[in-house]
Motif scaffolding. Structure first.
Motif, mmCIF file in Angstrom:
data_model
loop_
_atom_site.group_PDB
_atom_site.id
_atom_site.type_symbol
_atom_site.label_atom_id
_atom_site.label_comp_id
_atom_site.label_asym_id
_atom_site.label_seq_id
_atom_site.Cartn_x
_atom_site.Cartn_y
_atom_site.Cartn_z
ATOM 1 N N LEU A 162 0.850 -1.047 0.233
ATOM 2 C CA LEU A 162 0.097 0.064 -0.089
ATOM 3 C C LEU A 162 0.752 1.280 -0.136
ATOM 4 C CD1 LEU A 162 -2.634 1.407 0.328
ATOM 5 C CD2 LEU A 162 -2.610 0.919 2.802
ATOM 6 N N LEU A 163 2.042 1.451 0.841
ATOM 7 C CA LEU A 163 2.747 2.372 0.786
ATOM 8 C C LEU A 163 3.263 2.485 -0.449
ATOM 9 C CD1 LEU A 163 3.925 4.504 2.734
ATOM 10 C CD2 LEU A 163 5.723 2.837 3.640
ATOM 11 N N ALA A 164 3.948 1.482 -0.928
ATOM 12 C CA ALA A 164 4.527 1.746 -2.352
ATOM 13 C C ALA A 164 3.490 2.335 -3.471
ATOM 14 C CB ALA A 164 5.245 0.181 -2.851
ATOM 15 N N GLU A 165 2.416 1.857 -3.482
ATOM 16 C CA GLU A 165 1.257 2.228 -4.399
ATOM 17 C C GLU A 165 0.994 3.780 -4.119
ATOM 18 O OE1 GLU A 165 -0.022 0.730 -7.160
ATOM 19 O OE2 GLU A 165 0.929 -0.746 -6.857
ATOM 20 N N VAL A 166 0.934 4.350 -2.781
ATOM 21 C CA VAL A 166 0.809 5.568 -2.530
ATOM 22 C C VAL A 166 1.920 6.522 -2.897
ATOM 23 C CG1 VAL A 166 0.090 7.269 -0.765
ATOM 24 C CG2 VAL A 166 -0.921 5.051 -0.763
ATOM 25 N N GLN A 193 -8.453 6.886 -10.151
ATOM 26 C CA GLN A 193 -8.991 6.870 -8.753
ATOM 27 C C GLN A 193 -7.884 7.146 -7.492
ATOM 28 O OE1 GLN A 193 -10.608 3.040 -9.285
ATOM 29 N NE2 GLN A 193 -12.593 3.449 -9.888
ATOM 30 N N LYS A 194 -6.908 6.319 -7.643
ATOM 31 C CA LYS A 194 -5.680 6.737 -6.861
ATOM 32 C C LYS A 194 -5.289 8.242 -6.632
ATOM 33 C CE LYS A 194 -3.494 2.180 -7.473
ATOM 34 N NZ LYS A 194 -2.165 1.496 -8.071
ATOM 35 N N ASN A 195 -5.269 9.097 -7.721
ATOM 36 C CA ASN A 195 -5.168 10.367 -7.519
ATOM 37 C C ASN A 195 -6.151 11.028 -6.877
ATOM 38 O OD1 ASN A 195 -2.597 10.339 -8.876
ATOM 39 N ND2 ASN A 195 -3.445 10.437 -11.057
ATOM 40 N N GLN A 196 -7.211 10.639 -6.847
ATOM 41 C CA GLN A 196 -8.399 11.432 -6.545
ATOM 42 C C GLN A 196 -8.327 11.231 -4.886
ATOM 43 O OE1 GLN A 196 -12.333 10.020 -7.802
ATOM 44 N NE2 GLN A 196 -13.480 10.707 -5.861
ATOM 45 N N PHE A 210 -6.877 0.180 -2.273
ATOM 46 C CA PHE A 210 -6.156 1.285 -2.832
ATOM 47 C C PHE A 210 -5.381 0.779 -3.893
ATOM 48 C CE2 PHE A 210 -2.797 4.318 -3.395
ATOM 49 C CZ PHE A 210 -3.432 5.591 -3.660
ATOM 50 N N THR A 211 -4.706 -0.541 -3.689
ATOM 51 C CA THR A 211 -3.788 -0.974 -4.608
ATOM 52 C C THR A 211 -4.456 -1.694 -5.699
ATOM 53 O OG1 THR A 211 -3.815 -3.261 -3.331
ATOM 54 C CG2 THR A 211 -2.065 -1.816 -2.650
#
Length: 177
Positions: free
Chosen positions: A46-50, A114-117, A107-108
């Motif tokens: 999750l941290l890597a994706e954010v 959607q992630k940007n939002q 989130f992943t």
């Protein structure tokens, strides 16, 4: 001068814009002598994706490819007290909970828009968390090999000193070697 010394001197020249724990993390120091949280593989992913939303892959690799999440995990573990670690990972978990509530997926699993939002909402919903995450991501990225050699202009053995050289259009900023 090694890379750590160079980063430290640049930080001081910039007016100490990096927090003390992040600066200690860059220098490989350990400020936290107490207990630390154990991070799960899910939290790491999750941290890597954010982090990859903050510095995405463009013409150069993004934060995920540079392993910025490993830097973030190490600095949080080694340089922040347990209470700050808990607060950070609680906010990270809340982001994933918000993702599931808004989109029905973690989130992943979201697409880039959607992630940007969600990250954009995070900038106002949990500003303190976002600022810390951004500081750690940017520092981790630009002190990585990928960030220093591919995102920045890198000259491992500098030539003569020229005080004022204009940038060419599209030229990268310089990294310290």
């Amino acid at each position: 001068m090694n890379r750590r010394e160079a980063v430290q001197k640049i930080t001081f020249l910039m007016g100490g814009m990096l927090s003390a724990p992040v600066m200690a993390g860059i220098l490989g120091e350990k400020l936290n002598a107490g207990p630390s949280l154990q991070i799960t593989a899910e939290q790491e992913a999750l941290l890597a994706e954010v982090a990859d939303v903050i510095i995405p892959t463009t013409s150069t690799p993004g934060a995920k490819a540079a392993g910025a999440e490993q830097f973030i995990i190490r600095v949080l573990r080694d340089c922040y007290p347990l209470a700050d670690q808990e607060k950070f990972y609680t906010s990270l978990t809340q982001l994933n909970t918000d993702s599931k509530g808004t989109f029905g997926k973690s989130f992943t699993e979201l697409d880039a828009a959607q992630k940007n939002q969600l990250v954009k909402q995070l900038t106002t919903k949990d500003t303190a968390f976002f600022r810390r995450l951004k500081e750690l991501t940017v520092t981790g990225y630009f002190t990585s090999e990928i960030g220093a050699t591919q995102a920045l202009e890198y000259l491992p053995v500098p030539g003569r000193f020229e005080a004022c050289i204009p940038y060419k259009p599209g030229q990268k900023a310089w990294a310290l070697g």
